[in-house]
Design a protein around this motif. Structure first.
Motif, PDB file in Angstrom:
ATOM      1  N   LEU A 147      30.237 -11.146  30.918  1.00 51.53           N
ATOM      2  CA  LEU A 147      30.117 -10.965  32.369  1.00 51.53           C
ATOM      3  C   LEU A 147      30.382 -12.260  33.127  1.00 51.53           C
ATOM      4  O   LEU A 147      30.831 -12.235  34.272  1.00 51.53           O
ATOM      5  CB  LEU A 147      28.738 -10.406  32.730  1.00 51.53           C
ATOM      6  N   ALA A 148      30.094 -13.407  32.484  1.00 47.20           N
ATOM      7  CA  ALA A 148      30.317 -14.696  33.140  1.00 47.20           C
ATOM      8  C   ALA A 148      31.802 -14.935  33.408  1.00 47.20           C
ATOM      9  O   ALA A 148      32.158 -15.682  34.325  1.00 47.20           O
ATOM     10  CB  ALA A 148      29.749 -15.818  32.288  1.00 47.20           C
ATOM     11  N   GLU A 149      32.673 -14.309  32.622  1.00 48.71           N
ATOM     12  CA  GLU A 149      34.109 -14.457  32.846  1.00 48.71           C
ATOM     13  C   GLU A 149      34.522 -13.915  34.217  1.00 48.71           C
ATOM     14  O   GLU A 149      35.529 -14.334  34.770  1.00 48.71           O
ATOM     15  CB  GLU A 149      34.886 -13.718  31.756  1.00 48.71           C
ATOM     16  N   PHE A 150      33.741 -12.984  34.748  1.00 45.36           N
ATOM     17  CA  PHE A 150      34.077 -12.349  36.025  1.00 45.36           C
ATOM     18  C   PHE A 150      33.260 -12.913  37.193  1.00 45.36           C
ATOM     19  O   PHE A 150      33.362 -12.410  38.301  1.00 45.36           O
ATOM     20  CB  PHE A 150      33.835 -10.836  35.946  1.00 45.36           C
ATOM     21  N   ALA A 151      32.460 -13.927  36.941  1.00 48.97           N
ATOM     22  CA  ALA A 151      31.595 -14.482  37.987  1.00 48.97           C
ATOM     23  C   ALA A 151      32.437 -15.105  39.094  1.00 48.97           C
ATOM     24  O   ALA A 151      33.474 -15.725  38.841  1.00 48.97           O
ATOM     25  CB  ALA A 151      30.649 -15.523  37.400  1.00 48.97           C
ATOM     26  N   LEU A 204      25.934 -13.325  50.489  1.00 48.63           N
ATOM     27  CA  LEU A 204      25.255 -12.086  50.129  1.00 48.63           C
ATOM     28  C   LEU A 204      25.881 -10.865  50.789  1.00 48.63           C
ATOM     29  O   LEU A 204      25.691  -9.747  50.332  1.00 48.63           O
ATOM     30  CB  LEU A 204      23.774 -12.168  50.496  1.00 48.63           C
ATOM     31  N   GLU A 205      26.608 -11.069  51.864  1.00 53.88           N
ATOM     32  CA  GLU A 205      27.219  -9.933  52.551  1.00 53.88           C
ATOM     33  C   GLU A 205      28.426  -9.393  51.795  1.00 53.88           C
ATOM     34  O   GLU A 205      28.791  -8.235  51.954  1.00 53.88           O
ATOM     35  CB  GLU A 205      27.620 -10.348  53.965  1.00 53.88           C
ATOM     36  N   GLU A 206      29.048 -10.228  50.996  1.00 56.56           N
ATOM     37  CA  GLU A 206      30.225  -9.803  50.246  1.00 56.56           C
ATOM     38  C   GLU A 206      29.790  -9.308  48.875  1.00 56.56           C
ATOM     39  O   GLU A 206      29.307 -10.071  48.065  1.00 56.56           O
ATOM     40  CB  GLU A 206      31.209 -10.956  50.081  1.00 56.56           C
ATOM     41  N   VAL A 207      29.951  -8.055  48.647  1.00 60.48           N
ATOM     42  CA  VAL A 207      29.611  -7.476  47.356  1.00 60.48           C
ATOM     43  C   VAL A 207      30.907  -7.012  46.712  1.00 60.48           C
ATOM     44  O   VAL A 207      31.633  -6.201  47.279  1.00 60.48           O
ATOM     45  CB  VAL A 207      28.626  -6.288  47.502  1.00 60.48           C
ATOM     46  N   PHE A 208      31.180  -7.564  45.560  1.00 62.62           N
ATOM     47  CA  PHE A 208      32.404  -7.206  44.862  1.00 62.62           C
ATOM     48  C   PHE A 208      32.067  -6.263  43.720  1.00 62.62           C
ATOM     49  O   PHE A 208      31.212  -6.568  42.892  1.00 62.62           O
ATOM     50  CB  PHE A 208      33.083  -8.455  44.287  1.00 62.62           C
ATOM     51  N   GLU A 209      32.701  -5.141  43.690  1.00 63.22           N
ATOM     52  CA  GLU A 209      32.558  -4.221  42.562  1.00 63.22           C
ATOM     53  C   GLU A 209      33.733  -4.461  41.635  1.00 63.22           C
ATOM     54  O   GLU A 209      34.871  -4.125  41.972  1.00 63.22           O
ATOM     55  CB  GLU A 209      32.524  -2.772  43.043  1.00 63.22           C
ATOM     56  N   ASN A 210      33.437  -5.041  40.504  1.00 66.95           N
ATOM     57  CA  ASN A 210      34.477  -5.332  39.551  1.00 66.95           C
ATOM     58  C   ASN A 210      34.462  -4.258  38.476  1.00 66.95           C
ATOM     59  O   ASN A 210      33.479  -4.097  37.758  1.00 66.95           O
ATOM     60  CB  ASN A 210      34.245  -6.722  38.949  1.00 66.95           C
ATOM     61  N   ARG A 211      35.533  -3.517  38.368  1.00 66.66           N
ATOM     62  CA  ARG A 211      35.625  -2.395  37.425  1.00 66.66           C
ATOM     63  C   ARG A 211      35.396  -2.862  35.984  1.00 66.66           C
ATOM     64  O   ARG A 211      34.745  -2.194  35.199  1.00 66.66           O
ATOM     65  CB  ARG A 211      36.993  -1.724  37.576  1.00 66.66           C
ATOM     66  N   GLU A 212      35.921  -4.032  35.614  1.00 68.05           N
ATOM     67  CA  GLU A 212      35.752  -4.531  34.251  1.00 68.05           C
ATOM     68  C   GLU A 212      34.287  -4.814  33.940  1.00 68.05           C
ATOM     69  O   GLU A 212      33.804  -4.510  32.848  1.00 68.05           O
ATOM     70  CB  GLU A 212      36.595  -5.795  34.021  1.00 68.05           C
ATOM     71  N   GLN A 213      33.575  -5.408  34.897  1.00 70.68           N
ATOM     72  CA  GLN A 213      32.151  -5.673  34.703  1.00 70.68           C
ATOM     73  C   GLN A 213      31.379  -4.381  34.497  1.00 70.68           C
ATOM     74  O   GLN A 213      30.491  -4.301  33.640  1.00 70.68           O
ATOM     75  CB  GLN A 213      31.574  -6.423  35.906  1.00 70.68           C
ATOM     76  N   ILE A 214      31.711  -3.380  35.275  1.00 73.18           N
ATOM     77  CA  ILE A 214      31.020  -2.094  35.172  1.00 73.18           C
ATOM     78  C   ILE A 214      31.289  -1.464  33.809  1.00 73.18           C
ATOM     79  O   ILE A 214      30.370  -0.962  33.153  1.00 73.18           O
ATOM     80  CB  ILE A 214      31.453  -1.158  36.322  1.00 73.18           C
ATOM     81  N   GLU A 215      32.527  -1.519  33.344  1.00 73.89           N
ATOM     82  CA  GLU A 215      32.870  -0.941  32.046  1.00 73.89           C
ATOM     83  C   GLU A 215      32.178  -1.686  30.895  1.00 73.89           C
ATOM     84  O   GLU A 215      31.701  -1.067  29.947  1.00 73.89           O
ATOM     85  CB  GLU A 215      34.389  -0.929  31.844  1.00 73.89           C
ATOM     86  N   ILE A 216      32.124  -3.005  30.988  1.00 71.37           N
ATOM     87  CA  ILE A 216      31.445  -3.793  29.951  1.00 71.37           C
ATOM     88  C   ILE A 216      29.958  -3.435  29.933  1.00 71.37           C
ATOM     89  O   ILE A 216      29.363  -3.231  28.867  1.00 71.37           O
ATOM     90  CB  ILE A 216      31.646  -5.307  30.189  1.00 71.37           C
ATOM     91  N   SER A 217      29.353  -3.336  31.096  1.00 72.52           N
ATOM     92  CA  SER A 217      27.927  -2.990  31.171  1.00 72.52           C
ATOM     93  C   SER A 217      27.665  -1.598  30.603  1.00 72.52           C
ATOM     94  O   SER A 217      26.705  -1.390  29.854  1.00 72.52           O
ATOM     95  CB  SER A 217      27.441  -3.056  32.616  1.00 72.52           C
ATOM     96  N   LYS A 218      28.521  -0.654  30.929  1.00 70.67           N
ATOM     97  CA  LYS A 218      28.357   0.709  30.398  1.00 70.67           C
ATOM     98  C   LYS A 218      28.506   0.727  28.883  1.00 70.67           C
ATOM     99  O   LYS A 218      27.799   1.473  28.201  1.00 70.67           O
ATOM    100  CB  LYS A 218      29.365   1.661  31.043  1.00 70.67           C
TER     101      LYS A 218
END
Length: 111
Positions: free
Chosen positions: A54-58, A64-78
């Motif tokens: 996950l640190a690779e995508f940090a 705090l107002e900018e929230v990035f949804e990174n598809r790769e992070q979500i897939e790794i977490s799942k």
């Protein structure tokens, strides 16, 4: 670590016969301690591996107002959520003689 997890490890809870757990140690409590220590090791390894991936995508943005949804992070977490729990892996390793353990107090008594 995750690539080392055997496909034979169940992904959900399994009812176990306690007599199978104490065959190697002749003490159910000692067996449980061995399994729990191994489960802790597995959990730490999995957490370090997950954090590394996950640190690779940090991002360096601290806004705090900018929230990035990174598809790769979500897939790794799942992927890590679908893996068998560390306790199930530790029990499987213990029952299949893949865990090295020793009891120094017992060794001292035998001398």
């Amino acid at each position: 670590m995750s690539t080392q997890i055997s496909k034979s490890v169940p992904n959900s809870t399994v009812t176990r016969d306690l007599r199978d757990l104490d065959k190697k140690t002749d003490n159910i409590y000692e067996s449980i301690v061995i399994i729990s220590k191994r489960a802790n090791q597995i959990a730490v390894d999995m957490k370090e591996e997950l954090n590394g991936k996950l640190a690779e995508f940090a991002t360096t943005n601290d806004n705090l107002e900018e929230v990035f949804e990174n598809r790769e992070q979500i897939e790794i977490s799942k992927h890590y959520e679908r893996l068998p729990k560390p306790t199930l892996v530790a029990i499987d390793e213990f029952l299949n003689d893949k865990v090295y353990f020793r009891n120094p107090a017992r060794e001292k008594d035998e001398d």
